[in-house]
Each structure stands twice: as C-alpha cells, then as structure tokens.
Design an enzyme around this catalytic site. Structure first.
Site, PDB file in Angstrom:
ATOM      1  N   GLN A   1      -0.731  23.742 -18.960  1.00 10.81           N
ATOM      2  CA  GLN A   1       0.242  22.570 -19.511  1.00 10.81           C
ATOM      3  C   GLN A   1       1.588  23.112 -19.665  1.00 10.81           C
ATOM      4  O   GLN A   1       2.925  22.407 -19.860  1.00 10.81           O
ATOM      5  CB  GLN A   1      -0.247  21.632 -20.747  1.00 10.81           C
ATOM      6  CG  GLN A   1      -1.495  21.188 -20.394  1.00 10.81           C
ATOM      7  CD  GLN A   1      -1.526  20.207 -19.219  1.00 10.81           C
ATOM      8  OE1 GLN A   1      -0.551  19.696 -18.967  1.00 10.81           O
ATOM      9  NE2 GLN A   1      -2.664  19.905 -18.704  1.00 10.81           N
TER      10      GLN A   1
ATOM     11  N   HIS B   1      -8.623  22.788 -24.280  1.00  8.11           N
ATOM     12  CA  HIS B   1      -9.347  21.943 -23.222  1.00  8.11           C
ATOM     13  C   HIS B   1     -10.930  22.547 -23.023  1.00  8.11           C
ATOM     14  O   HIS B   1     -11.024  23.819 -23.346  1.00  8.11           O
ATOM     15  CB  HIS B   1      -8.588  22.068 -21.941  1.00  8.11           C
ATOM     16  CG  HIS B   1      -8.918  21.282 -20.907  1.00  8.11           C
ATOM     17  ND1 HIS B   1     -10.098  21.578 -19.859  1.00  8.11           N
ATOM     18  CD2 HIS B   1      -8.434  20.231 -20.274  1.00  8.11           C
ATOM     19  CE1 HIS B   1     -10.272  20.749 -18.986  1.00  8.11           C
ATOM     20  NE2 HIS B   1      -9.441  19.748 -19.243  1.00  8.11           N
TER      21      HIS B   1
ATOM     22  N   ASP C   1      -4.206  29.969 -21.730  1.00 10.20           N
ATOM     23  CA  ASP C   1      -4.195  28.548 -20.867  1.00 10.20           C
ATOM     24  C   ASP C   1      -2.877  28.284 -20.905  1.00 10.20           C
ATOM     25  O   ASP C   1      -2.581  27.298 -21.550  1.00 10.20           O
ATOM     26  CB  ASP C   1      -5.299  27.938 -21.469  1.00 10.20           C
ATOM     27  CG  ASP C   1      -5.273  26.593 -20.701  1.00 10.20           C
ATOM     28  OD1 ASP C   1      -4.694  26.486 -19.660  1.00 10.20           O
ATOM     29  OD2 ASP C   1      -6.112  25.714 -21.281  1.00 10.20           O
TER      30      ASP C   1
ATOM     31  N   CYS D   1     -10.916  15.883 -21.905  1.00 11.55           N
ATOM     32  CA  CYS D   1     -11.426  17.161 -21.907  1.00 11.55           C
ATOM     33  C   CYS D   1     -11.151  17.867 -23.445  1.00 11.55           C
ATOM     34  O   CYS D   1     -11.047  18.947 -23.058  1.00 11.55           O
ATOM     35  CB  CYS D   1     -11.286  17.724 -20.824  1.00 11.55           C
ATOM     36  SG  CYS D   1     -11.820  17.188 -19.193  1.00 11.55           S
TER      37      CYS D   1
ATOM     38  N   LYS E   1      -0.888  20.858 -11.261  1.00 10.34           N
ATOM     39  CA  LYS E   1      -0.140  20.240 -12.233  1.00 10.34           C
ATOM     40  C   LYS E   1       1.444  20.631 -12.094  1.00 10.34           C
ATOM     41  O   LYS E   1       2.160  20.041 -12.844  1.00 10.34           O
ATOM     42  CB  LYS E   1      -0.653  20.681 -13.568  1.00 10.34           C
ATOM     43  CG  LYS E   1      -2.126  20.427 -13.781  1.00 10.34           C
ATOM     44  CD  LYS E   1      -2.654  20.839 -15.139  1.00 10.34           C
ATOM     45  CE  LYS E   1      -4.091  20.600 -15.524  1.00 10.34           C
ATOM     46  NZ  LYS E   1      -4.589  19.422 -15.571  1.00 10.34           N
TER      47      LYS E   1
END
Length: 404
Positions: free
Chosen positions: A201, A121, A198, A362, A224
């Site tokens: 997700q 991202h 990261d 993104c 999220k």
C-alpha cells in the site's frame, strides 16, 4: 501540476457506466486500473515478440529477455536498491512474503520469535502461522491506539534475545496509517534483528528508498500501482539472499542438475523458478514510467487531498464513523454507518456507480481489535477527481437516507 483530464484519457475503463451512472472507481487499494501504455505493451508483445526469456539464442527470446531485465533495472531505480541482484520477481506481495517465510524462515527454530502488528494483511500473518506450525516459532503482536497508530513503545518492548524477525506493513490497507518504518527498522537493527516491510500500500503513493529505510526485505505488487496483475517484487539484501536456500525448484533457478546434486543459479534467478510472467513484467515497466512521468510526490499530494476532502465532508453525515485517524495517512477512507452492515451500504453505493470495497479487507485480526465485522473502504488513485470524492459523499448521504 497534475492535469487530471489528460491522465484520465489513458484509462478507458473510466469512461464506462455502472447501473446507468458514470463509473466512480474507488477500490484502488485492492487493484488500481492500468493506463493504455500498459495495455498496449501487453498487446504489442503478444502480437509481435512473445518468446520465453533467458533460454533462447533466437531474436525473439533475446528481445523478451531485454524487456524483462529492463524492468528489473527500473524497479531497482524505483526503490533505490543497490543492485539488480536484490530484485526478485514474484506473483505479488503475498508470494514475496511467503518466499521470505519459507526460505529465510527455514533457519528459525522452536521458541524463536517473530514480531508482527495487529494491522497486518493476512498475507503477512498466515505465512508466519504456517511456519509456526512447522517449527514452533512464537508470534508477538503490536497493538494500536484509538487513532489507528502503532504503539511504538510496545513494539520496542517485544524484542528479546529470541527475536529473529520483525515484519510489518508500511501503510495499513484498512486504516491508511503510514507507519514510522524507518524508526522501526532502526530499532530492530540496533537489536540485530532483520526486518521485512510489506509495501503493497506504500509503493503506489510514497517514494520508497530501501537503503534509507534500511530494511532487509521489502515487498510490493504491480497491480496496485497501475501495472498488470500477477507480478510482484521482493527486494532482499544481497548478503541475506545469498545465504537463503531456494524455496521453489525447477528451470531457470539452476546452474547444473544431475540426479546426485544440483547447484543453483546466481542471484536473482535462484529465486525465480520456472517461466516468469515476462509479459506482465515487461508491461510493469510501462507502469513505472507512467508513475515517474507524473511524479510520486505530486500523485501522493493529489490523492491525499481527495481523501481529506471526503473525510471532511463525511462530517456532514450523522452516525458515520471513520476508522483510522492518524495524522500521517495514505489515501484510504474506511467507515461505517451506525447500525448498517457494510455490505448493505456497499451495494447501495454500487447502484449509484460508486465502486468501493466492503468487508474485512483481509485484516480480520484488525477488525476483531476494532470490534467490528468489517468496513466500507474508499481508496483514491491519481486519476480520481474532486467531483468523484463528492460523488462518494453524496452517494453515502443518499444511502443513509434509505437505511437509517
């Protein structure tokens, strides 16, 4: 066994219509909806106990402080961190990564190397580019194969004596690929290289154990994972956080301030300058309770089954291409109809009440690697149903009949 009907009752937004059709919300990778437990907690605080945290001896301030710090402990448990001192509240994954780039990265020098992947991202690309402009670091990028899986051999080959950090996503927000982060972290540790994951997700779908993964930093966002917007988390290994300088200055992050010198607060407050979103943080605790009550493993199995069902039914449609075919894949479907711009397809799906994301998500370098301008992306959450997965497929079929 998940009772979807009971779960959906907690999400009043799912009762609305779009373009006269029942709402089918499949943009969960961007932002999931919040259950009533979260919404009611925000209302309860605003109407009954709003007061700044850590700064008052009065009852409301103490109550609010307890709620915020209760959430910090819940986050610690959620990711199995060893101490609440390793849990820093931010505004989101983006700010968490920027914190690492600006603070931990302040010790990097010209020629030092940071390893990224092509599926990152922008939030895990641009902060390092900005650091490159300031310090002259070098960015190295891991490629993917045709199935959307990282080239792990290439990843390992990029390490050198100048490598100072490897930073990569746990799950691709475009391809859904679940990366072998434990293997990647283990290799980096063998080379003496810190790692940042990261997890934006991953955290909504996969059980996270930062001690098992072994990473030095892990970042994710509340919005999220059924929580409020504007709240994020950075996990950092305590010994590293203690060595890192603050990246923002202000109230709360100090111990003593004079015009000659300032000493900083202990962890985690050294990295939490100013008034935090304490109401959002307190409400995030309710989102974590919501997840715990259902069970992440059960949620993941349900969400992936919906994705696989839709993926299988997509094969009924001519001229459709799915991007991301990893065996280990999260509940994300990125696809295109041959010759059709994703925006056009997305608009026709919206007219049928099916809400998906269109564009580059993104992840422009990944789109360049794939040779496309963007995709249509459908992503599933625990409140989605098999009927909604079918509604997605049927809506794409109707759109294809118009556009092709």
């Amino acid at each position: 066994m998940i009772d979807i009907d009971i779960i959906r009752k907690d999400f009043l937004i799912l009762q609305r219509t779009v373009a006269g059709k029942p709402l089918v919300y499949l943009d969960n990778t961007a932002t999931s909806q919040a259950p009533m437990q979260v919404v009611k907690e925000i209302e309860r605080i605003y109407t009954g106990m709003r007061a700044n945290v850590h700064r008052g001896v009065h009852t409301l301030s103490q109550e609010m402080t307890d709620l915020q710090e209760n959430c910090r402990e819940k986050v610690r448990e959620f990711i199995n961190a060893s101490s609440i001192e390793e849990i820093i509240f931010t505004r989101g994954t983006t700010e968490s990564i920027n914190l690492v780039a600006n603070s931990f990265g302040s010790s990097f020098h010209e020629g030092d190397e940071v390893i990224l992947t092509v599926m990152e991202h922008h939030a895990n690309i641009v902060p390092w580019q900005l650091l490159r402009q300031r310090t002259g670091i070098v960015l190295k990028v891991v490629d993917i194969n045709d199935k959307g899986q990282l080239d792990i051999d290439q990843y390992k080959s990029l390490f050198s004596s100048r490598t100072v950090l490897a930073s990569f996503c746990h799950v691709s927000n475009v391809l859904g690929t679940v990366n072998p982060v434990k293997e990647m972290v283990d290799f980096a540790r063998q080379k003496g290289v810190p790692t940042l994951v990261d997890g934006a997700q991953a955290a909504p779908h996969i059980k996270i154990d930062v001690q098992d993964i072994g990473c030095d930093f892990y970042a994710f966002s509340a919005h999220k994972m059924y929580g409020p917007s504007g709240v994020g988390v950075l996990y950092g290994r305590k010994n590293l956080l203690e060595q890192m300088p603050p990246w923002q200055g202000g109230g709360e992050m100090i111990s003593v301030v004079t015009f000659d010198h300032t000493t900083f607060a202990d962890l985690p407050f050294k990295f939490e300058a100013g008034t935090p979103d304490y109401i959002g943080i307190a409400a995030f605790a309710k989102a974590l309770e919501f997840i715990d009550n259902i069970g992440l493993h059960e949620m993941e199995a349900h969400e992936v089954s919906l994705m696989r069902h839709a993926e299988k039914r997509f094969r009924e449609i001519e001229k459709i291409k799915i991007y991301g075919e990893a065996i280990d894949k999260g509940p994300v479907l990125s696809f295109l109809l041959e010759g059709i711009h994703p925006y056009d397809l997305g608009m026709l799906l919206d007219k049928q009440g099916v809400e998906v994301r269109t564009g580059h998500h993104c992840a422009m370098p990944l789109m360049d690697r794939l040779g496309i301008p963007g995709t249509v992306r459908a992503s599933f959450a625990v409140y989605n149903t098999l009927q909604e997965a079918d509604a997605l497929v049927n809506a794409v079929k109707r759109a294809a009949a118009i556009l092709l």
